[in-house]
Design an enzyme around this catalytic site. Structure first.
Site, PDB file in Angstrom:
ATOM      1  N   GLU A 127       0.461  -1.150   0.332  1.00  0.00           N
ATOM      2  CA  GLU A 127       0.301   0.212  -0.183  1.00  0.00           C
ATOM      3  C   GLU A 127       0.953   1.345   0.011  1.00  0.00           C
ATOM      4  O   GLU A 127       0.593   2.759   0.481  1.00  0.00           O
ATOM      5  CB  GLU A 127      -0.381   0.259   1.284  1.00  0.00           C
ATOM      6  CG  GLU A 127      -2.044  -1.132   1.308  1.00  0.00           C
ATOM      7  CD  GLU A 127      -2.961  -1.242   2.295  1.00  0.00           C
ATOM      8  OE1 GLU A 127      -2.708  -0.300   2.922  1.00  0.00           O
ATOM      9  OE2 GLU A 127      -3.900  -2.058   1.473  1.00  0.00           O
ATOM     10  N   GLU A 272      -5.965  -8.204  -0.022  1.00  0.00           N
ATOM     11  CA  GLU A 272      -7.055  -8.998   1.535  1.00  0.00           C
ATOM     12  C   GLU A 272      -8.303  -7.645   0.698  1.00  0.00           C
ATOM     13  O   GLU A 272      -8.247  -7.365  -0.062  1.00  0.00           O
ATOM     14  CB  GLU A 272      -5.892  -7.218   2.101  1.00  0.00           C
ATOM     15  CG  GLU A 272      -4.623  -7.533   2.522  1.00  0.00           C
ATOM     16  CD  GLU A 272      -4.673  -6.269   3.403  1.00  0.00           C
ATOM     17  OE1 GLU A 272      -5.389  -5.415   3.768  1.00  0.00           O
ATOM     18  OE2 GLU A 272      -3.483  -6.098   3.806  1.00  0.00           O
TER      19      GLU A 272
END
EC number: 3.2.1.39
Length: 370
Positions: A127, A272
């Site tokens: 991220e 995720e």
């Protein structure tokens, strides 16, 4: 390697369409495409060897490890569990600026374990965004990835182990309708060269996809049933594609964003996805159970844009009592005492909107630094 992006051809829309049709025949359409993220931010969690024994006891065949946790890697030997091996964001600068460091990292954390540990992907950072709090790290993601790739390639393992990174949905500028998905204009200079690398290396892009956060961020326009896979019918019609759940719409907006760059075809792995059972808006045991159960049984169908099985990893293995804010403590699929929180499984049938409980059968990922 310096010429990889120059060698990447720009695909016409027709080429992309034909390539996707061809790829449908290459990707296995199995129902065992689910993973579960296992975090270690708790003071009451079992040791890694017991957790991996828990995977095996539940027929869990995949894992994501966010850093090269040595006890976990040792426990994984000869387990048959496929692994996403992560490189923490804190290591990106060193690996980007020093090829020897990348070679040493690969020797220590890959070659010392492979093939007895079935490393499938290496995720270089998680991220990182050029417009977020990690913006200073963005300059290191591609060179770190290239250096690790070169170290893997030097061992002749580049076809077995794919080197990539994980992004989140904040890099998407437009997601509605899904076919018009595009990346933010202010991240294109970061992403386009990386996409070119992925095309060159034949590696997937890892994406963290959370309908939960999209719903609570805009509950007026994004209904809870749409986010939970329980809408009674199509909620979004996008040309020939109808969307009955938010997960598919979000994922296809990423597929479209990749295709619409014109750089080349890239597969997507959902690294995720989850729903908290407490601690925030729209959090409850039932909401989390319904979302996770439906996601597990849905990913084998793929999305309207890419109708083959999606490889996806649930977040997370355990409730973690040292995370914050409060809702971050309640994403677990198992309790810290190794008891299942939810009785969901593969192959269940929905009756009158209810989820039929079944035996758990999935894939796990280890998360120790997030």
């Amino acid at each position: 390697m310096a010429s990889f992006f120059a060698r990447t051809r720009r695909f016409s829309l027709v080429s992309l369409f034909l390539l996707e049709l061809f790829t449908i025949n290459l990707i296995p359409t199995t129902d065992a495409q689910i993973g579960i993220c296992y975090g270690m931010m708790g003071n009451n969690l079992p040791p890694a060897n017991e957790v991996i024994a828990l995977y095996k006891a539940n027929n869990i065949k995949r894992m994501r490890l966010y850093d090269p946790n040595q006890p976990a890697l040792n426990a994984l030997r000869d387990s048959g569990i496929e692994l996403i091996l992560g490189i923490p964001n804190s290591d990106l600068q060193t690996l980007a600026t020093n090829q020897d460091s990348a070679r040493q990292w690969v020797q220590r954390n890959v070659l010392n374990f492979y093939p007895s540990v079935k490393i499938k992907y290496i995720a270089v950072g998680n991220e990182v965004s050029p417009v977020g709090g990690s913006s200073w790290l963005a300059q290191y993601v591609l060179p770190a990835t290239q250096n690790v790739y070169q170290a893997i390639r030097a061992q002749g393992l580049h076809d077995q182990i794919k080197v990539t990174t994980a992004i989140d949905m904040t890099l998407i500028g437009n997601s509605f309708p899904p076919s018009k998905g595009s990346f933010r204009s202010d991240v294109r200079s970061y992403l386009d060269p990386f996409i070119g690398y992925l095309v060159y290396a034949g590696a997937p892009l890892l994406v963290n996809v959370y309908p939960y956060f999209s719903h609570i961020g805009n509950p007026r326009d994004i209904s809870l049933p749409y986010a939970l896979f329980t809408s009674p019918g199509v909620m979004v019609q996008d040309g020939p594609n109808g969307y009955q759940n938010l997960f598919d719409a979000m994922l296809d907006s990423v597929h479209a964003a990749l295709d619409n760059t014109g750089i080349g075809w890239v597969n997507v792995v959902v690294s995720e996805s989850g729903w908290p059972s407490d601690g925030g808006s729209a959090t409850s045991y039932d909401n989390a159970r319904i979302y996770l159960d439906n996601l597990i049984r849905h990913v084998g169908k793929g999305t309207p844009r890419r109708p083959w099985a999606t490889e996806a990893y649930l977040f997370a293995m355990f409730d973690e009592n040292q995370k914050s804010p409060e809702l971050e403590k309640h994403f677990g699929v198992f309790y810290p005492n190794k008891q299942k929180k939810y009785p969901f499984g593969f192959g269940g049938e929905r009756r009158d909107g209810e989820i039929v409980e079944g035996d758990f059968n999935g894939t796990v990922s280890l998360k120790s630094d997030m």
